[in-house]
Design a protein around this motif. Structure first.
Motif, PDB file in Angstrom:
ATOM      1  N   ALA A  42     -14.091   5.237 -18.313  1.00 27.75           N
ATOM      2  CA  ALA A  42     -13.207   4.232 -18.874  1.00 27.75           C
ATOM      3  C   ALA A  42     -12.479   5.303 -19.971  1.00 27.75           C
ATOM      4  O   ALA A  42     -11.384   4.734 -20.950  1.00 27.75           O
ATOM      5  N   GLN A  82     -11.703   1.909  -7.267  1.00 25.85           N
ATOM      6  CA  GLN A  82     -10.501   1.047  -7.981  1.00 25.85           C
ATOM      7  C   GLN A  82     -10.043   1.820  -9.633  1.00 25.85           C
ATOM      8  O   GLN A  82      -9.504   1.596  -9.741  1.00 25.85           O
ATOM      9  N   ALA A  83     -11.726   2.363  -9.853  1.00 24.77           N
ATOM     10  CA  ALA A  83     -11.510   3.546 -10.969  1.00 24.77           C
ATOM     11  C   ALA A  83     -10.477   4.284 -10.264  1.00 24.77           C
ATOM     12  O   ALA A  83      -9.813   4.503 -11.416  1.00 24.77           O
ATOM     13  N   ALA A  85      -7.649   4.555  -9.148  1.00 25.48           N
ATOM     14  CA  ALA A  85      -6.405   3.664  -9.270  1.00 25.48           C
ATOM     15  C   ALA A  85      -6.309   3.520 -10.671  1.00 25.48           C
ATOM     16  O   ALA A  85      -5.083   3.889 -11.413  1.00 25.48           O
ATOM     17  N   TRP A  86      -6.992   3.118 -11.369  1.00 26.19           N
ATOM     18  CA  TRP A  86      -6.913   2.904 -12.672  1.00 26.19           C
ATOM     19  C   TRP A  86      -7.001   3.767 -13.473  1.00 26.19           C
ATOM     20  O   TRP A  86      -5.986   3.992 -14.502  1.00 26.19           O
ATOM     21  N   SER A  87      -7.378   5.385 -13.353  1.00 33.22           N
ATOM     22  CA  SER A  87      -7.422   6.592 -13.824  1.00 33.22           C
ATOM     23  C   SER A  87      -5.889   7.316 -13.779  1.00 33.22           C
ATOM     24  O   SER A  87      -5.493   7.323 -14.862  1.00 33.22           O
ATOM     25  N   ARG A  88      -5.544   7.361 -12.412  1.00 37.16           N
ATOM     26  CA  ARG A  88      -3.884   7.794 -12.633  1.00 37.16           C
ATOM     27  C   ARG A  88      -3.173   6.805 -13.353  1.00 37.16           C
ATOM     28  O   ARG A  88      -2.760   7.549 -13.767  1.00 37.16           O
ATOM     29  N   ALA A  89      -3.261   5.592 -13.650  1.00 34.11           N
ATOM     30  CA  ALA A  89      -2.349   5.114 -14.268  1.00 34.11           C
ATOM     31  C   ALA A  89      -2.094   5.755 -16.107  1.00 34.11           C
ATOM     32  O   ALA A  89      -1.432   5.104 -16.242  1.00 34.11           O
ATOM     33  N   GLN A  90      -3.939   6.005 -16.217  1.00 35.89           N
ATOM     34  CA  GLN A  90      -3.517   5.995 -17.458  1.00 35.89           C
ATOM     35  C   GLN A  90      -3.321   7.142 -17.740  1.00 35.89           C
ATOM     36  O   GLN A  90      -3.059   7.739 -19.032  1.00 35.89           O
ATOM     37  N   ALA A 230     -12.096  -1.994 -19.496  1.00 41.83           N
ATOM     38  CA  ALA A 230     -10.676  -1.567 -19.720  1.00 41.83           C
ATOM     39  C   ALA A 230     -10.443  -2.832 -18.129  1.00 41.83           C
ATOM     40  O   ALA A 230      -9.578  -2.396 -17.946  1.00 41.83           O
ATOM     41  N   GLY A 231     -11.372  -3.889 -18.097  1.00 43.59           N
ATOM     42  CA  GLY A 231     -11.456  -4.459 -16.599  1.00 43.59           C
ATOM     43  C   GLY A 231     -11.447  -3.338 -15.628  1.00 43.59           C
ATOM     44  O   GLY A 231     -11.522  -3.974 -13.995  1.00 43.59           O
ATOM     45  N   LEU A 232     -12.851  -2.886 -15.699  1.00 44.28           N
ATOM     46  CA  LEU A 232     -13.243  -2.030 -14.562  1.00 44.28           C
ATOM     47  C   LEU A 232     -14.481  -2.843 -14.075  1.00 44.28           C
ATOM     48  O   LEU A 232     -14.784  -3.544 -14.378  1.00 44.28           O
TER      49      LEU A 232
END
Ligand code: ZN
Length: 244
Positions: A42, A82-83, A85-90, A230-232
């Protein structure tokens, strides 16, 4: 020359900070990373920044590659996907560019780096049995190749003792003087999977051809709390405590 080899960081900032603090005490000349700098964890932005700041030399892992691209990695397990997609957005544009430009293989004076295998680095195949390393050992121009990907420490080598055949050892200290070729996995800093939750990293001293594996306690609670905040997926936090 003394190298520190960091496997699969996976955006675990607390583990990386602890390992870098330890390395500062160990008279190390160069810090190497065998890829998967981010993904799962995260703190992707902070981890990339620290890797760059500390002049760590990385190659590209399959998670780094997936996050740097725009393609949905449908071949990843759902948690990893899922991680991604989340990482890309950060990531900032600059961080993503840096990630996309990592090489698959790095040739250094005393060793070679690849994330998965040296013979087909772009396929990200897993070395799970000693024979899985044969292609990499055949391909190796120098003597030593550091890899990651499985998150499990092991030294796979061909030497006098094995009559040139491929053998493996999980010894913490390995004398590589008589070794013809070796593929070495230094385990994972950020997500160990050998049921030992402590961060793992390797030290390679070229003066005496000695390789050693280190384990280091770090504040797992802090990093797992960051993953939950982080909601992961919860499992990504739980597995840090379990070392799986
Ligand atoms: Zn990994």
């Amino acid at each position: 020359m003394r190298y520190a080899i960091l496997g699969d960081l996976h955006a675990n900032l607390t583990a990386l900070e602890a390992v870098l603090d330890e390395i500062a005490l160990l008279d190390i000349d160069r810090i190497l990373s065998v890829g998967d700098v981010i993904g799962y964890g995260a703190a992707p932005c902070e981890t990339i920044d620290l890797v760059r700041e500390a002049s760590v030399l990385p190659v590209m892992g399959n998670h780094d590659s997936a996050i740097a691209s725009d393609v949905d990695p449908c071949w990843f397990n759902p948690m990893a996907r899922q991680a991604v997609a989340w990482s890309r957005a950060q990531l900032s544009r600059d961080q993503r560019k840096w990630l996309s430009e990592l090489p698959l293989v790095e040739e250094l004076e005393h060793c070679t780096l690849a994330h998965a295998t040296l013979d087909h680095p772009e396929r990200f195949d897993y070395i799970q049995r000693p024979s899985d390393a044969d292609g990499s050992l055949d391909q190796l121009e120098g003597r030593i190749c550091f890899v990651g990907h499985t998150h499990v420490p092991v030294v796979i080598l061909r030497d006098e003792e094995s009559g040139g055949l491929t053998r493996y050892t999980v010894d913490r200290e390995v004398d590589l003087s008589d070794c013809k070729a070796a593929v070495i996995n230094a385990g994972s800093v950020g997500q160990p999977r050998d049921e030992d939750p402590r961060a793992a990293f390797g030290i390679y001293d070229t003066e005496n051809s000695l390789y050693s594996l280190r384990r280091l306690e770090y504040d797992i609670e802090r990093e797992s709390a960051r993953i939950l905040a982080a909601g992961l997926p919860e499992m990504l936090a739980d597995r840090l405590h379990l070392g799986i």
